[in-house]
Motif scaffolding. Structure first.
Motif, short mmCIF file in Angstrom:
data_model
loop_
_atom_site.label_atom_id
_atom_site.label_comp_id
_atom_site.label_asym_id
_atom_site.label_seq_id
_atom_site.Cartn_x
_atom_site.Cartn_y
_atom_site.Cartn_z
N LEU A 127 83.59 52.05 48.22
CA LEU A 127 82.36 51.61 48.45
C LEU A 127 81.45 52.32 48.62
CD1 LEU A 127 80.87 48.57 48.34
CD2 LEU A 127 81.71 48.61 50.82
N PHE A 128 80.19 52.14 48.38
CA PHE A 128 79.01 52.73 48.86
C PHE A 128 77.91 51.90 49.32
CE2 PHE A 128 74.44 54.08 48.46
CZ PHE A 128 74.29 55.18 49.34
N ALA A 129 77.75 52.27 50.65
CA ALA A 129 77.07 51.11 51.43
C ALA A 129 75.60 51.98 52.05
CB ALA A 129 77.49 50.17 52.25
N ALA A 130 74.43 51.33 52.03
CA ALA A 130 73.46 52.03 52.95
C ALA A 130 72.60 50.72 53.39
CB ALA A 130 72.43 52.95 51.71
N TRP A 131 71.98 51.03 54.51
CA TRP A 131 71.19 50.00 55.19
C TRP A 131 70.30 50.57 56.06
CZ3 TRP A 131 76.33 50.99 56.71
CH2 TRP A 131 76.24 51.58 58.03
N THR A 132 69.21 49.81 56.32
CA THR A 132 68.22 50.05 57.18
C THR A 132 67.75 48.89 58.00
OG1 THR A 132 65.66 51.00 57.11
CG2 THR A 132 66.33 49.45 55.28
N TYR A 133 66.93 49.16 59.07
CA TYR A 133 66.69 47.96 59.86
C TYR A 133 64.98 48.16 59.91
CZ TYR A 133 66.94 51.26 63.90
OH TYR A 133 67.26 52.44 64.61
N GLY A 134 64.44 46.97 59.72
CA GLY A 134 63.00 47.17 59.45
C GLY A 134 62.33 47.02 60.70
N ILE A 193 64.35 41.37 71.38
CA ILE A 193 64.06 42.45 70.45
C ILE A 193 64.83 42.09 69.18
CG2 ILE A 193 63.16 44.75 69.59
CD1 ILE A 193 62.09 43.55 72.31
N THR A 194 64.27 41.97 67.83
CA THR A 194 64.96 41.60 66.72
C THR A 194 64.61 42.44 65.46
OG1 THR A 194 65.03 39.33 67.15
CG2 THR A 194 65.51 39.81 64.91
N TRP A 195 65.52 43.03 64.96
CA TRP A 195 65.20 44.15 63.60
C TRP A 195 65.94 43.50 62.48
CZ3 TRP A 195 66.67 45.91 68.54
CH2 TRP A 195 65.69 46.71 69.05
N PRO A 196 65.43 43.07 61.18
CA PRO A 196 65.95 42.50 60.13
C PRO A 196 66.64 43.76 59.56
CG PRO A 196 63.70 42.79 59.74
CD PRO A 196 63.91 43.09 61.16
N ILE A 197 67.99 43.50 59.18
CA ILE A 197 68.78 44.70 58.48
C ILE A 197 68.85 44.44 56.75
CG2 ILE A 197 70.96 45.81 57.99
CD1 ILE A 197 71.64 45.04 60.81
N SER A 198 68.40 45.48 56.10
CA SER A 198 68.65 45.24 54.70
C SER A 198 69.75 46.19 54.27
CB SER A 198 67.24 45.81 54.12
OG SER A 198 66.28 45.15 54.46
N LEU A 199 70.66 45.63 53.82
CA LEU A 199 71.95 46.40 53.22
C LEU A 199 72.08 46.09 51.56
CD1 LEU A 199 74.94 47.57 53.61
CD2 LEU A 199 75.62 44.97 54.03
N ARG A 200 72.25 47.38 51.23
CA ARG A 200 72.60 47.74 49.81
C ARG A 200 73.96 48.15 49.72
NH1 ARG A 200 67.63 49.74 46.00
NH2 ARG A 200 69.07 48.53 44.59
N ALA A 201 74.86 47.54 48.92
CA ALA A 201 76.21 47.97 48.72
C ALA A 201 76.54 47.87 47.38
CB ALA A 201 77.10 47.11 49.71
N GLY A 202 77.49 48.75 46.83
CA GLY A 202 77.90 48.58 45.41
C GLY A 202 79.11 49.65 45.23
#
Length: 247
Positions: free
Chosen positions: A125-132, A236-245
């Protein structure tokens, strides 16, 4: 080779960056048939690496910045190594999971993705995420921090920062995507903890280097006036965007 944006703030980064939710790593581990080796790329000071080590037998944590690696917390199952994203040093098919936390937007993606395909084991699995962009509890403090982010240090963000703001939606993704769960980072911080986080931004450091003036010195009294008691903790809140495949 990607630019190194964080060596100058490595110590502040290690002290002030928020950690990721345990639910993220539970989900990643649940998607892996084996948990022998995880490669954490752009690992920085090892925030994600330590969480992965609780779920995988071994973790290779690499970062272009030797200064960032020097700030990492030692762990018996983690090997820290200063290395580029395109040259892991791993054998073919060695990794069950490859992760990139808050760093994919800095990479030269075609050679990096070629390296990921080379080192991933079958079914890996490859997974990359970022918090906005963060939101701060309270209308006035949130508006001040937003103004600082967009207007004060905004011109000093590297160009790749826009991919954080769009949740990696515009980045090439050379994998068969998996649906991922909704996630967010949520913290209760004092005023000083938030100011420490702002000091860890690459744009803050770049503005100070360009102007000779620490922009947080002007931010601190403005934010303090809106914050009230500096010992009060605000959410304090940061949304996480996760892309995995998978390959």
């Amino acid at each position: 080779m990607p630019a190194d944006h964080f060596s100058s703030v490595a110590a502040q980064y290690a002290q002030s960056r928020p950690s990721y939710p345990e639910a993220l790593f539970d989900w990643l581990a649940s998607q892996c048939a084996r948990r022998a080796l995880a490669w954490d790329v752009g690992a920085g000071n090892g925030q994600a690496s330590v969480a992965l080590a609780a779920r995988f037998e071994r973790v290779l944590a690499t970062d272009l910045s030797a200064e960032q690696i020097a700030q990492a917390r030692p762990h018996e199952r983690i090997e820290y190594r200063a290395a580029s994203a395109e040259r892991s040093g791993l054998p073919d098919g060695a990794a069950d999971l490859v992760t990139v936390a808050q760093a994919l937007h800095w990479f030269d993606l075609p050679p990096f993705y070629a390296e990921v395909h080379r080192v991933l084991a079958p079914g890996g699995l490859f997974a990359a995420w970022t918090y906005g962009i963060l939101s701060v509890e309270g209308e006035a403090p949130d508006a001040i921090v937003s103004d600082f982010y967009h207007r004060i240090v905004g011109p000093y963000w590297p160009a790749g920062r826009r991919h954080v703001e769009t949740g990696y939606a515009e980045l090439a993704f050379d994998f068969r995507p998996l649906p991922s769960p909704p996630l967010a980072i949520v913290r209760e911080w004092t005023l000083n903890e938030l100011l420490g986080y702002v000091r860890s931004w690459s744009a803050t450091a770049r503005m100070q280097q360009a102007t000779g003036v620490d922009p947080v010195l002007a931010l601190a009294p403005r934010l303090a006036a809106a914050w009230g008691d500096p010992g009060v903790r605000r959410t304090i809140t940061w949304p996480i965007s996760l892309r995995a495949g998978r390959p």
